[in-house]
Design a protein around this motif. Sequence first.
Motif, PDB file in Angstrom:
ATOM      1  N   VAL A   1       0.847  -1.195   0.000  1.00  0.00           N
ATOM      2  CA  VAL A   1       0.000   0.000   0.000  1.00  0.00           C
ATOM      3  C   VAL A   1       0.885   1.248   0.000  1.00  0.00           C
ATOM      4  N   VAL A   2       0.596   2.179  -0.898  1.00  0.00           N
ATOM      5  CA  VAL A   2       1.385   3.398  -1.014  1.00  0.00           C
ATOM      6  C   VAL A   2       1.145   4.284   0.208  1.00  0.00           C
ATOM      7  N   ALA A   3       2.229   4.751   0.817  1.00  0.00           N
ATOM      8  CA  ALA A   3       2.115   5.596   2.000  1.00  0.00           C
ATOM      9  C   ALA A   3       1.633   6.991   1.621  1.00  0.00           C
ATOM     10  N   GLY A   4       0.870   7.607   2.524  1.00  0.00           N
ATOM     11  CA  GLY A   4       0.470   8.997   2.354  1.00  0.00           C
ATOM     12  C   GLY A   4      -0.755   9.238   1.509  1.00  0.00           C
ATOM     13  N   ILE A   5      -1.402   8.173   1.026  1.00  0.00           N
ATOM     14  CA  ILE A   5      -2.552   8.389   0.151  1.00  0.00           C
ATOM     15  C   ILE A   5      -3.764   8.926   0.906  1.00  0.00           C
ATOM     16  N   ASP A   6      -3.706   8.904   2.236  1.00  0.00           N
ATOM     17  CA  ASP A   6      -4.818   9.433   3.019  1.00  0.00           C
ATOM     18  C   ASP A   6      -4.780  10.950   3.140  1.00  0.00           C
ATOM     19  N   SER A   7      -3.843  11.604   2.448  1.00  0.00           N
ATOM     20  CA  SER A   7      -3.795  13.069   2.478  1.00  0.00           C
ATOM     21  C   SER A   7      -3.715  13.689   1.088  1.00  0.00           C
ATOM     22  N   ILE A   8      -3.863  12.870   0.056  1.00  0.00           N
ATOM     23  CA  ILE A   8      -3.734  13.361  -1.317  1.00  0.00           C
ATOM     24  C   ILE A   8      -5.035  13.991  -1.789  1.00  0.00           C
ATOM     25  N   GLU A   9      -4.915  15.091  -2.541  1.00  0.00           N
ATOM     26  CA  GLU A   9      -6.048  15.700  -3.230  1.00  0.00           C
ATOM     27  C   GLU A   9      -5.844  15.541  -4.730  1.00  0.00           C
ATOM     28  N   ILE A  10      -6.928  15.419  -5.452  1.00  0.00           N
ATOM     29  CA  ILE A  10      -6.872  15.264  -6.893  1.00  0.00           C
ATOM     30  C   ILE A  10      -7.301  16.564  -7.537  1.00  0.00           C
ATOM     31  N   ASP A  11      -6.375  17.236  -8.212  1.00  0.00           N
ATOM     32  CA  ASP A  11      -6.647  18.501  -8.872  1.00  0.00           C
ATOM     33  C   ASP A  11      -7.109  19.547  -7.848  1.00  0.00           C
ATOM     34  N   THR A  12      -7.587  20.668  -8.334  1.00  0.00           N
ATOM     35  CA  THR A  12      -8.105  21.718  -7.456  1.00  0.00           C
ATOM     36  C   THR A  12      -9.418  22.262  -7.984  1.00  0.00           C
ATOM     37  N   ASN A  13     -10.052  21.521  -8.896  1.00  0.00           N
ATOM     38  CA  ASN A  13     -11.264  22.043  -9.517  1.00  0.00           C
ATOM     39  C   ASN A  13     -12.515  21.536  -8.800  1.00  0.00           C
ATOM     40  N   PHE A  14     -13.657  22.022  -9.252  1.00  0.00           N
ATOM     41  CA  PHE A  14     -14.922  21.630  -8.639  1.00  0.00           C
ATOM     42  C   PHE A  14     -15.103  20.124  -8.709  1.00  0.00           C
ATOM     43  N   GLY A  15     -15.514  19.526  -7.604  1.00  0.00           N
ATOM     44  CA  GLY A  15     -15.889  18.124  -7.602  1.00  0.00           C
ATOM     45  C   GLY A  15     -14.771  17.150  -7.347  1.00  0.00           C
ATOM     46  N   ASN A  16     -13.501  17.532  -7.575  1.00  0.00           N
ATOM     47  CA  ASN A  16     -12.393  16.596  -7.404  1.00  0.00           C
ATOM     48  C   ASN A  16     -11.383  17.070  -6.372  1.00  0.00           C
ATOM     49  N   HIS A  17     -11.711  18.116  -5.631  1.00  0.00           N
ATOM     50  CA  HIS A  17     -10.724  18.713  -4.730  1.00  0.00           C
ATOM     51  C   HIS A  17     -10.265  17.717  -3.675  1.00  0.00           C
ATOM     52  N   SER A  18     -11.152  16.954  -3.127  1.00  0.00           N
ATOM     53  CA  SER A  18     -10.775  15.976  -2.114  1.00  0.00           C
ATOM     54  C   SER A  18     -11.441  14.642  -2.405  1.00  0.00           C
ATOM     55  N   ILE A  19     -10.667  13.583  -2.208  1.00  0.00           N
ATOM     56  CA  ILE A  19     -11.216  12.238  -2.400  1.00  0.00           C
ATOM     57  C   ILE A  19     -11.053  11.424  -1.125  1.00  0.00           C
ATOM     58  N   GLN A  20     -10.908  12.122  -0.002  1.00  0.00           N
ATOM     59  CA  GLN A  20     -10.670  11.449   1.266  1.00  0.00           C
ATOM     60  C   GLN A  20     -11.983  11.047   1.953  1.00  0.00           C
ATOM     61  N   GLY A  21     -11.838  10.334   3.062  1.00  0.00           N
ATOM     62  CA  GLY A  21     -13.005   9.904   3.812  1.00  0.00           C
ATOM     63  C   GLY A  21     -13.607   8.629   3.262  1.00  0.00           C
ATOM     64  N   ASP A  22     -14.740   8.241   3.816  1.00  0.00           N
ATOM     65  CA  ASP A  22     -15.455   7.054   3.352  1.00  0.00           C
ATOM     66  C   ASP A  22     -16.195   7.391   2.070  1.00  0.00           C
ATOM     67  N   GLN A  23     -15.832   6.756   0.975  1.00  0.00           N
ATOM     68  CA  GLN A  23     -16.415   7.069  -0.323  1.00  0.00           C
ATOM     69  C   GLN A  23     -16.686   5.799  -1.126  1.00  0.00           C
ATOM     70  N   PRO A  24     -17.668   5.850  -2.034  1.00  0.00           N
ATOM     71  CA  PRO A  24     -17.754   4.805  -3.049  1.00  0.00           C
ATOM     72  C   PRO A  24     -16.511   4.920  -3.939  1.00  0.00           C
ATOM     73  N   ARG A  25     -15.983   3.795  -4.398  1.00  0.00           N
ATOM     74  CA  ARG A  25     -14.727   3.856  -5.137  1.00  0.00           C
ATOM     75  C   ARG A  25     -14.678   2.809  -6.249  1.00  0.00           C
ATOM     76  N   THR A  26     -13.899   3.140  -7.285  1.00  0.00           N
ATOM     77  CA  THR A  26     -13.596   2.214  -8.370  1.00  0.00           C
ATOM     78  C   THR A  26     -12.086   2.203  -8.563  1.00  0.00           C
ATOM     79  N   GLY A  27     -11.514   1.031  -8.725  1.00  0.00           N
ATOM     80  CA  GLY A  27     -10.083   0.938  -8.956  1.00  0.00           C
ATOM     81  C   GLY A  27      -9.725  -0.280  -9.773  1.00  0.00           C
TER      82      GLY A  27
END
Length: 305
Positions: free
Chosen positions: A199-225
């Motif tokens: 598991v990659v370290a630090g992924i619990d603090s990463i943000e994706i872009d800075t635009n509307f809707g993608n600013h934060s992907i943290q917390g309990d979320q539905p996910r696809t990978g």
Amino acid sequence: MSDSVLTRRVSRRLLLGGLAGVAGLGGTAAWALDRYLVEHVEGTVTDAVAATSAGTFSANGYTSASTSLSIEKVSVGSGADAVTYFVADITAGDATLIRSAFAKDSFGTNIIDYPSSIAATKNAVLAINGDYYGFRETGIVVRNGVAYRDKGARQGLALRRDGSMALYDETATNAAALIADGVYHTLSFGPGLVADGTVVAGIDSIEIDTNFGNHSIQGDQPRTGVGMIQPGRFLWIVVDGRSTGYSRGVTLPEFAQLFADRGATVAYNLDGGGSSAMVFNGSLVNNPLGSGKERGTSDILYLAG
């Protein structure tokens, strides 16, 4: 109107408010409407040939001369801590049977359709939502061996023709070099979840872009990978969420651990939330947001027969 593609697009991607009165709000609102809602077709896809499913379906799997697939539903916990997710374990003797398709067979921004509808046009055996490339204007987009966008911005995922997958820095390369190296698809969302089986370290603090809707992907979320156990053997995992008593969703470290626990050597996070969807043999497998309704997206990954 609440079930329309337009309303879903507004509710998910725009937190601007008042777009109904865009005509009286001046240039800023008009720009937002154009940027986030109006379709902009940059090109049509001419090589998107529908698959032919030559194998045999079962209730939770598929086999053919070159591929095998099994889908497992997993439910753990209860009440507010319940989590439900779906794991597709895919073996593809020919990795180019893992394909991509764009909504309406068109490349551009704000062009969307339901994952099941896109999958139906390709006669897909299995499909999941992709990276929603059409919401942003950056990233390297290579699909089915064709380069559509070459604006490196973030960590991407490369899937090669030999069935191997790797995380890479988009800003350190370009689409032509990737294709020359045998890359068949790139995905641009992230972050990378698993590298070298860890598991990659630090992924619990990463943000994706800075635009509307993608600013934060943290917390309990539905996910696809997507993940790879070894070249030619892949894991696609979709986690439902935001539905108390059915599935709360998972954090990024929890999501990464699902892949690592099943032997993935590399894994990557795709678009999630209400976009998370898995479609098998023409039917929606998961239960997005507990409502059973899909949300429009710009692209899918799918398994051809």
